[in-house]
Design an enzyme around this catalytic site. Structure first.
Site, PDB file in Angstrom:
ATOM      1  N   CYS B 158      23.307   1.437   9.417  1.00  0.00           N
ATOM      2  CA  CYS B 158      24.071   0.925  10.373  1.00  0.00           C
ATOM      3  C   CYS B 158      24.721  -0.564  10.177  1.00  0.00           C
ATOM      4  O   CYS B 158      25.663  -1.042  10.872  1.00  0.00           O
ATOM      5  CB  CYS B 158      23.274   0.882  11.768  1.00  0.00           C
ATOM      6  SG  CYS B 158      22.523   2.325  12.186  1.00  0.00           S
ATOM      7  N   HIS B 287      25.184  -6.548  18.006  1.00  0.00           N
ATOM      8  CA  HIS B 287      24.857  -5.280  17.771  1.00  0.00           C
ATOM      9  C   HIS B 287      24.203  -4.293  18.811  1.00  0.00           C
ATOM     10  O   HIS B 287      24.671  -3.186  18.949  1.00  0.00           O
ATOM     11  CB  HIS B 287      23.453  -5.147  16.794  1.00  0.00           C
ATOM     12  CG  HIS B 287      23.045  -3.875  16.183  1.00  0.00           C
ATOM     13  ND1 HIS B 287      23.860  -3.143  15.377  1.00  0.00           N
ATOM     14  CD2 HIS B 287      21.819  -3.329  16.198  1.00  0.00           C
ATOM     15  CE1 HIS B 287      23.197  -2.029  15.087  1.00  0.00           C
ATOM     16  NE2 HIS B 287      21.949  -2.237  15.588  1.00  0.00           N
ATOM     17  N   GLU B 298      17.588  -9.544  19.530  1.00  0.00           N
ATOM     18  CA  GLU B 298      18.748 -10.040  18.953  1.00  0.00           C
ATOM     19  C   GLU B 298      19.143 -11.245  19.935  1.00  0.00           C
ATOM     20  O   GLU B 298      19.816 -12.199  19.519  1.00  0.00           O
ATOM     21  CB  GLU B 298      20.009  -8.901  19.132  1.00  0.00           C
ATOM     22  CG  GLU B 298      21.367  -9.521  18.618  1.00  0.00           C
ATOM     23  CD  GLU B 298      22.359  -8.232  18.429  1.00  0.00           C
ATOM     24  OE1 GLU B 298      22.028  -7.262  18.920  1.00  0.00           O
ATOM     25  OE2 GLU B 298      23.518  -8.511  18.064  1.00  0.00           O
ATOM     26  N   LYS B 315      28.880  -0.924  22.544  1.00  0.00           N
ATOM     27  CA  LYS B 315      28.281   0.426  22.257  1.00  0.00           C
ATOM     28  C   LYS B 315      28.246   1.106  23.471  1.00  0.00           C
ATOM     29  O   LYS B 315      28.172   2.398  23.626  1.00  0.00           O
ATOM     30  CB  LYS B 315      26.967   0.331  21.755  1.00  0.00           C
ATOM     31  CG  LYS B 315      27.118  -0.155  20.169  1.00  0.00           C
ATOM     32  CD  LYS B 315      25.840  -0.195  19.452  1.00  0.00           C
ATOM     33  CE  LYS B 315      25.858  -0.460  17.938  1.00  0.00           C
ATOM     34  NZ  LYS B 315      26.332  -1.621  17.634  1.00  0.00           N
ATOM     35  N   HIS B 320      27.034   4.243  19.478  1.00  0.00           N
ATOM     36  CA  HIS B 320      26.654   3.536  18.112  1.00  0.00           C
ATOM     37  C   HIS B 320      27.074   4.478  16.968  1.00  0.00           C
ATOM     38  O   HIS B 320      26.742   5.519  16.880  1.00  0.00           O
ATOM     39  CB  HIS B 320      25.185   3.265  18.092  1.00  0.00           C
ATOM     40  CG  HIS B 320      24.691   2.622  16.893  1.00  0.00           C
ATOM     41  ND1 HIS B 320      25.615   2.366  15.736  1.00  0.00           N
ATOM     42  CD2 HIS B 320      23.563   2.331  16.368  1.00  0.00           C
ATOM     43  CE1 HIS B 320      25.018   1.666  14.971  1.00  0.00           C
ATOM     44  NE2 HIS B 320      23.684   1.757  15.136  1.00  0.00           N
ATOM     45  N   PHE B 378      18.544   0.327   9.757  1.00  0.00           N
ATOM     46  CA  PHE B 378      17.325   0.611   9.185  1.00  0.00           C
ATOM     47  C   PHE B 378      16.974  -0.244   7.695  1.00  0.00           C
ATOM     48  O   PHE B 378      17.998  -0.466   7.141  1.00  0.00           O
ATOM     49  CB  PHE B 378      17.251   2.167   8.849  1.00  0.00           C
ATOM     50  CG  PHE B 378      17.059   3.184   9.873  1.00  0.00           C
ATOM     51  CD1 PHE B 378      17.094   2.616  11.122  1.00  0.00           C
ATOM     52  CD2 PHE B 378      17.014   4.509   9.387  1.00  0.00           C
ATOM     53  CE1 PHE B 378      16.958   3.723  12.232  1.00  0.00           C
ATOM     54  CE2 PHE B 378      16.885   5.464  10.475  1.00  0.00           C
ATOM     55  CZ  PHE B 378      16.736   4.978  11.898  1.00  0.00           C
TER      56      PHE B 378
END
Lengths: 255, 391
Positions: B158, B287, B298, B315, B320, B378
């Site tokens: 991502c 994010h 975050e 998002k 996403h 990831f």
């Protein structure tokens, strides 16, 4: 233009499990990469691709006396975690199609880089790229830009595992991984990649011993360095890239 | 501090629409664009699906036809004139293509595999090189545009397309090319929706970043392309990519560092590259996937680096978009800079009182100097971008 100084090389394939075995084309019985750096638990869960990447990363870093906990890491793979992806595709057709979370997180292109970062506690730069047969050329472009931006050293790895049965219409190739430590500084270089120009000749044919692996261009680059060739031609998406190599004069015995 | 890289043009194609104009109109009006998954699933969820029928590749390039390729061509169409002008100005060998993707051509391959699993026969439309591999879209775009410079996909899940923009900027600064088509593209895939479900982080409803009621993500798709070039060649007054930070959590394959240490490092690096103090950032496009753990870590990192700066997650509008998310959110950040509008963080109310950040609850109109955009992935891969204007 940034020259790239090669401080270490490493190769692992099932039948040529070391740089020396590859350089001499001395084949042995197929084996699995030890990947001892991963530890038993992570190694047990790791794909062949991740194990190969860990193996050549550890060997090249050791040769260059580079700490893996601090090394910048650039990984190339044309296809990535193909076997894991094929397992997930098969799971989707079974029962209610539920997937294994461990397999899913291991299917991303940067799985090996993530495992290495976590295993070694390395919070620094890493990236993973893909450009098919042109991945090695792409790695060199990214490496030159990175070393121009940040200086120091860079651990560059190229690896691909065998294709799953679903893609069996393509010519088969052996798994292979190769690594080099590239530096912005000339000291103790095995070879220097000194020029990068569009090629007017075709890249060499795939290595007969390994089949048409996407790692072949990286292996050709390593082979050229081992044999002190003055250039190697790598496939690019548009055309080809001619990489000129040079070598420091050997030191005399009584120096 | 690094030299800024000029944004000569940019495009975005996502659930909100297929052009910058459509996307800006719906984003600033606060219209969420999440809808039921376009394929059968044994559980409920919503997805961010690009609306309408996407055109196939043109004659002669049909062999590359995947949804990923169609999204890439849709994003290319909007910046094609700017790209071709750079190819004429600099020469084809001096124009790079640097994109990010997590899925490559998986959308098409998973349908082929389903037939293969049923019949044992590989469908004739299956092609490793032209429909599955990352290089397929590079070959398609190289052929379609005539660009012949460095070409690569960054694939770090991502964070892919945020890192692709960082890579393209680096290639330009190093003199390895003069301009680049850069950004990201990912098509919605059944495997990724099922995969996030297996991890227990997929919401069954519209995702709610920063909300006390947040319970997971929605998967989206799309593409966003930027034409980047050396700032000294820009006709200005251009937007610019001012700085990038890249690093890793070194903590866990799928869970973020609980205190957001890796996120903090890349935000600080992006600010340093941009040569900006934290107070120069007027908005964070976070994010913000709406997982309880991800948003919390975050938020801690943003609060430490940027204090009480306004924070939005987009998002809740788009879902996403995985490997394309970094580029899409950079494009939404560019729209905010261009229009002087801060969108509301969709789905945030009631904001989680435990989060130490200032979440944007209503759209606001005010001139913005610089926007910071985060993408985390990831493997603990993190990237942070700072966009602003050329001085």
């Amino acid at each position: 233009m940034t020259a790239l100084h090669v401080r270490a090389l490493a190769v692992w394939t099932p039948r040529f499990p070391s740089l020396e075995a590859f350089g001499e084309r001395r084949a042995s019985e197929p084996s699995l990469p030890a990947a001892s750096i991963l530890g038993a638990r992570a190694r047990g869960r790791a794909s062949v691709l991740t194990r190969m990447i860990a193996e050549v990363a550890a060997r090249a870093a050791e040769q260059a006396r580079l700490e893996l906990s601090r090394a910048r890491l650039l990984v190339g793979s044309a296809y990535g975690e193909m076997e894991t992806t094929a397992q997930l595709l098969a799971m989707m057709g079974e029962g209610d199609g539920a997937l294994s979370p461990a397999r899913f997180q291991g299917s991303v292109h940067n799985a090996a880089a993530g495992v290495l970062s976590i295993t070694t506690g390395n919070p620094g730069f890493s990236s993973c790229i893909a450009a098919g047969a042109a991945t090695t050329a792409a790695l060199l472009f990214e490496a030159r830009a990175l070393l121009a931006e940040r200086g120091g050293e860079l651990l560059v790895i190229m690896a691909d595992e065998k294709l799953p049965a679903f893609f069996a219409e393509n010519p088969a190739f052996e798994p292979a991984a190769a690594a080099c430590v590239l530096s912005a500084h000339a000291g103790a270089a095995l070879a220097t990649l000194r020029s990068f120009e569009p090629a007017h000749e075709a890249p060499p044919a795939a290595l007969a011993e390994l089949g048409p692996t996407p790692v072949a261009p990286m292996l050709a680059l390593i082979d050229a360095a081992l044999r002190r060739a003055d250039h190697v031609v790598l496939p690019a998406i548009a055309g080809a890239l001619r990489v000129g190599l040079s070598y420091a004069a050997p030191q005399s015995e009584d120096a | 501090m690094q030299r800024p890289i000029a944004i000569a043009d940019y495009s975005v194609c996502c659930a909100l629409g297929r052009t910058r104009h459509e996307v800006a109109a719906r984003l600033f009006a606060g219209e969420q664009a999440l809808s039921p998954a376009p394929f059968a699933l044994p559980f409920p969820t919503l997805c961010g699906v690009v609306p309408g029928e996407l055109d196939p590749p043109p004659a002669g390039l049909e062999r590359f036809d995947t949804r990923q390729a169609r999204l890439a061509l849709e994003a290319l169409a909007q910046v094609r004139a700017a790209l071709e002008a750079r190819i004429r100005r600099y020469g084809a060998e001096r124009v790079a293509i640097v994109l990010g993707s997590s899925n490559a051509g998986l959308d098409t391959t998973e349908r082929s595999f389903a037939r293969y699993a049923r019949t044992g026969q590989v469908p004739p439309a299956t092609s490793l090189h032209e429909r599955y591999a990352f290089s397929a879209v590079l070959e398609l775009l190289a052929t379609a545009t005539g660009a012949r410079g460095p070409m690569l996909f960054v694939s770090t899940a991502c964070s892919s397309s945020g890192k692709a923009l960082a890579s393209a900027a680096r290639l330009i600064r190093a003199g390895l090319c003069d301009a680049a088509l850069s950004g990201g593209v990912d098509a919605l895939c059944e495997m990724t929706v099922r995969g996030f479900r297996s991890l227990g982080v997929l919401s069954e409803r519209a995702c709610r970043p920063w909300s006390a009621a947040r319970d997971g993500i929605n998967i989206g798709e799309g593409a966003a392309f930027f034409v980047l070039e050396r700032e000294d060649e820009s006709a200005g007054p251009a937007l610019a990519l001012l700085g990038c930070g890249e690093g890793a959590d070194a903590h866990h394959m799928t869970a973020p560092h609980p205190q957001g240490e890796g996120a903090e490092r890349v935000m600080r690096e992006a600010l340093a590259q941009a040569g900006l103090a934290p107070g120069a950032i007027d908005l964070v496009n976070a994010h913000g996937t709406a997982t309880p753990q991800g948003d919390a870590s975050e938020a801690l990192a943003i609060a430490r680096v940027l204090g009480g700066v306004p924070v939005v997650s987009t998002k809740g509008y788009t879902g996403h978009a995985l490997g394309a998310a970094g580029a899409i959110e950079a494009a939404l950040s560019a729209l905010s800079l261009e229009h002087g509008v801060t969108p509301a963080s969709a789905g945030a109310a009631p904001v989680d009182p435990a989060l130490p950040i200032r979440v944007v609850r209503e759209p606001a109109r005010s001139a913005l100097r610089a926007v910071l955009s985060n993408s985390f992935a990831f493997g603990g891969s993190n990237v942070s971008l700072v966009l602003g204007r050329l001085a």
